[in-house]
Structure formats: structure tokens, C-alpha cells
Design an enzyme around this catalytic site. Sequence first.
Site, PDB file in Angstrom:
ATOM      1  N   TRP A 103       7.269  -1.812   3.765  1.00  0.00           N
ATOM      2  CA  TRP A 103       6.124  -0.911   3.962  1.00  0.00           C
ATOM      3  C   TRP A 103       6.566   0.364   4.660  1.00  0.00           C
ATOM      4  O   TRP A 103       6.085   1.447   4.334  1.00  0.00           O
ATOM      5  CB  TRP A 103       5.006  -1.627   4.720  1.00  0.00           C
ATOM      6  CG  TRP A 103       4.510  -2.804   3.942  1.00  0.00           C
ATOM      7  CD1 TRP A 103       4.722  -4.114   4.226  1.00  0.00           C
ATOM      8  CD2 TRP A 103       3.800  -2.780   2.686  1.00  0.00           C
ATOM      9  NE1 TRP A 103       4.159  -4.899   3.247  1.00  0.00           N
ATOM     10  CE2 TRP A 103       3.595  -4.116   2.293  1.00  0.00           C
ATOM     11  CE3 TRP A 103       3.309  -1.758   1.866  1.00  0.00           C
ATOM     12  CZ2 TRP A 103       2.923  -4.463   1.121  1.00  0.00           C
ATOM     13  CZ3 TRP A 103       2.637  -2.100   0.696  1.00  0.00           C
ATOM     14  CH2 TRP A 103       2.451  -3.431   0.334  1.00  0.00           C
ATOM     15  N   ASP A 172       1.569   1.722  11.737  1.00  0.00           N
ATOM     16  CA  ASP A 172       0.953   0.917  10.688  1.00  0.00           C
ATOM     17  C   ASP A 172       0.860  -0.498  11.262  1.00  0.00           C
ATOM     18  O   ASP A 172       1.856  -1.211  11.352  1.00  0.00           O
ATOM     19  CB  ASP A 172       1.827   0.940   9.424  1.00  0.00           C
ATOM     20  CG  ASP A 172       1.322  -0.036   8.360  1.00  0.00           C
ATOM     21  OD1 ASP A 172       0.303  -0.709   8.588  1.00  0.00           O
ATOM     22  OD2 ASP A 172       1.966  -0.110   7.292  1.00  0.00           O
ATOM     23  N   LYS A 196      -6.242  -8.486   6.530  1.00  0.00           N
ATOM     24  CA  LYS A 196      -5.436  -9.545   7.152  1.00  0.00           C
ATOM     25  C   LYS A 196      -6.123 -10.032   8.425  1.00  0.00           C
ATOM     26  O   LYS A 196      -6.589 -11.162   8.471  1.00  0.00           O
ATOM     27  CB  LYS A 196      -4.026  -9.047   7.441  1.00  0.00           C
ATOM     28  CG  LYS A 196      -3.313  -8.622   6.138  1.00  0.00           C
ATOM     29  CD  LYS A 196      -2.077  -7.837   6.414  1.00  0.00           C
ATOM     30  CE  LYS A 196      -1.619  -7.025   5.219  1.00  0.00           C
ATOM     31  NZ  LYS A 196      -1.293  -7.826   4.039  1.00  0.00           N
TER      32      LYS A 196
HETATM   33  N1  PMP Z   1       1.398  -1.968   5.554  1.00  0.00           N
HETATM   34  C1  PMP Z   1       1.629  -3.278   5.763  1.00  0.00           C
HETATM   35  C2  PMP Z   1       2.382  -3.702   6.985  1.00  0.00           C
HETATM   36  C3  PMP Z   1       1.156  -4.216   4.841  1.00  0.00           C
HETATM   37  O1  PMP Z   1       1.392  -5.520   5.036  1.00  0.00           O
HETATM   38  C4  PMP Z   1       0.434  -3.778   3.710  1.00  0.00           C
HETATM   39  C5  PMP Z   1      -0.155  -4.726   2.691  1.00  0.00           C
HETATM   40  N2  PMP Z   1       0.327  -5.961   2.603  1.00  0.00           N
HETATM   41  C6  PMP Z   1       0.248  -2.407   3.532  1.00  0.00           C
HETATM   42  C7  PMP Z   1       0.727  -1.535   4.483  1.00  0.00           C
HETATM   43  C8  PMP Z   1      -0.478  -1.876   2.339  1.00  0.00           C
HETATM   44  O2  PMP Z   1      -1.835  -2.111   2.495  1.00  0.00           O
HETATM   45  P1  PMP Z   1      -2.898  -1.794   1.364  1.00  0.00           P
HETATM   46  O3  PMP Z   1      -2.712  -2.843   0.323  1.00  0.00           O
HETATM   47  O4  PMP Z   1      -4.198  -1.897   2.110  1.00  0.00           O
HETATM   48  O5  PMP Z   1      -2.634  -0.430   0.859  1.00  0.00           O
END
Ligand code: PMP
Length: 367
Positions: A103, A172, A196
Site C-alpha cells: 500500500w 494511512d 476493517k
Molecule cells: N491502505 C491499506 C493499509 C489497506 O489495507 C488498504 C485496503 N486493503 C488500502 C489502503 C486501500 O483501501 P481501499 O480499498 O479503501 O481503497
Amino acid sequence: MSQRIFNFSAGPAVMPEEVLKQAQDDLWSLGKSGIGVLEHSHRGKAFSSVLQSAIADCREVGGISDDYEILFLSGGASSQFYMVPMSFLTKADTADYLVTGAWSKKAVADAKRFGQVHVACTSDDKNFSYIPETANYSASPKYVHFTSNNTIFGTEFRADPQPPQGAPLICDASSDIFSRPIDVSKYGLIYAGAQKNLGPAGATLVIIRKDLVEQASSDLPVMLQYRTHAKDDSCYNTPPAFTIYAMGLVFKWILKQGGLKGMAARNEDKASKLYGFLDKSRLFRGTAAADSRSLMNVTFVTGDAKLDEEFIAFAKERSFDGLKGHRSVGGMRASIYNAFPPEGVDALIAAMQEFEDSADRAGRIPS
Ligand code: PMP
């Protein structure tokens, strides 16, 4: 009604049962309004009250002062990967990124479209199995961005990074928001997809310092400016109303569990049981470095891909769902977010022990 099973999904993920029950009632009629929560106008009194409570309870959970705006945006946490640099970076500026997983890498890729990126540290050399102890910051970064919990690799920062003086810290926190006490005043901006620890998918919580809302570029489409959403309490356009409503219930649930201290105790208890088992197991072992282990996503393997697959099937038969690890790590991942029940961890450990014993009897423990 069919029975609920233990859901180890990384997200969307398990929600508190009392929140689901309340939502069932409110789907039919929100309070005494005679209109379900999905059907209320976002401009009406009923939803306004839902929204204001969600904001107030979010402030209480996180100890968030009035120096910060609380926004509920759409487009997922992934949209913050571009919205942050688009707002704060020009081609001449540098932002520092701590790269600890897939990410963060995505966040870097989007930031590069708008300015210079300096990678202050990375754990890429060992497939992101650890959190680097130090970071090498650039001279005067516009901001420092990090991912507090790496959902895929099962690692988590134990302490806040220390950005150079004056550089806002941007986090994030999608997969560990509100899982433990947090000092929001150390941050410029925190964002987290809801799906989550906060509720269903559909909204991203953004906690942003008010001076940063002001500083952010205004030379952007209206919907992509934080100020647009700050001015209108996230109601410039139709917001993700149901997710905001459900997040509000989750905030109340967190407060009832003793707030973030209560959450931390519950999460430490669950994770330490599971890691304790992994450390003693003759078959299973954790993939994350011991000092970087996530309390939210516990990643583990047997060391034999075939046994991993067999374990996942064995677990599925016993009604444990969502244990397959991400393809970039393999093996298993047990996501045990705030709402995951402690008895589910005990049941998983018992199943792992049973599987281990039968593998042992069959002489299949990898050496
Ligand atoms: N950052 C992290 C740490 C994640 O775990 C995720 C999704 N698993 C995201 C960003 C992306 O999130 P989204 O699907 O809401 O765009």
C-alpha cells in the site's frame, strides 16, 4: 437464520454483532421516523443527527481536538494516495515516504505524479517482513507519509515515526485505526478506509488539521479539495450515508468497550495468544519479524505450500473463513481486527494444534 462463523477476512471484515443488530432495526425504521436509514435524505434532520453524532463520537474515541476536521470521503483509502500529494506537492517539492508494503508503494506511485518522492526507508529487501528502525529524511519534506499497519505483510509500527521539524506526519491507518490509543496531535492527516476497523466499505475517514485544509491546493476540481468537504461537513454532495451511520455505531461500541485503551487490551490479548502459539508451534511460524508484528493481521506459514493449502481447507471445514494469505506472502493470514471475537482466536489455536498433531503423527512436519 444461518449461523455466523469466524470471519478472518482482511476487509471488508467482521463487525460488532450488536452494531449489526441495531442496523437491522434501523434499516426498517430509523428511530421512530418510519423511514429506514438507507432511505433518509442526507439533508434531513434524521441523517444530520446521525452525522453529527458520528463526528462527536469519533472525536471522543480518538481524543481529537477542534484543530482537526473529521471528514467522510468516498473513493476508498486508495483515493488518498493521490489526494494527499495533489493537495500538498508541486513538482519542485519533495515528500518523504516510509515504504513498508504494497500500500505504501501504491501511495508512492501516485505521489510521483505530482512531485518528488524521497523514500526515507524501505523493508523491500526482506519482502516487507519488518518495520525499519530508522528513517533517513530529506532536508525539508513537505510531509512524511507512512502506513501504520501493513495489512498484507502483517507488520505494524510500534511507535510513531519522528518526522523532521515542521513536516506534517500523514498516516494511512486503514488497517489499524482506533485499535490502540493514538496521539492525533502528532499528525497532520490520518486516513483510513472504513471496511476493517470502522464499519462497512464505502467511506474513508479523514482526520485533517485545519491549517492543512487551508494550505491545500485550491487549483483542483471541487470534489478533490479537502476544503469542499470540510466546509459542508462531508455533505457537499450525497455522502456515503449508510457507512457513516454504521461507523457512528462502531464508535459508540468502541466507547462502550472502554475506548481505545479497552480496544488495545482486547487486541493485545488476542494477538499475544496467537503469536504465543506460533512461537511454540512445531509446524506453524509467523512471517513477520518479532518486533514488527501486527496486532491486526497475523501472517503465518507451515513452510510447505501444500500443507498450507490443506490447513486452509481443514479450517474452512470447521467454519473458519478468510484465512488464505495474500498471494505476495502466501500461507495464512488471520485478520483479527477490533470486532473479531476473542473466542475466535481460541478456536483457531485449537484447530491449528489439532492440525499440527495430525501432521506430526503423519511424519509431515517440515524440517
Ligand atoms: N491502505 C491499506 C493499509 C489497506 O489495507 C488498504 C485496503 N486493503 C488500502 C489502503 C486501500 O483501501 P481501499 O480499498 O479503501 O481503497
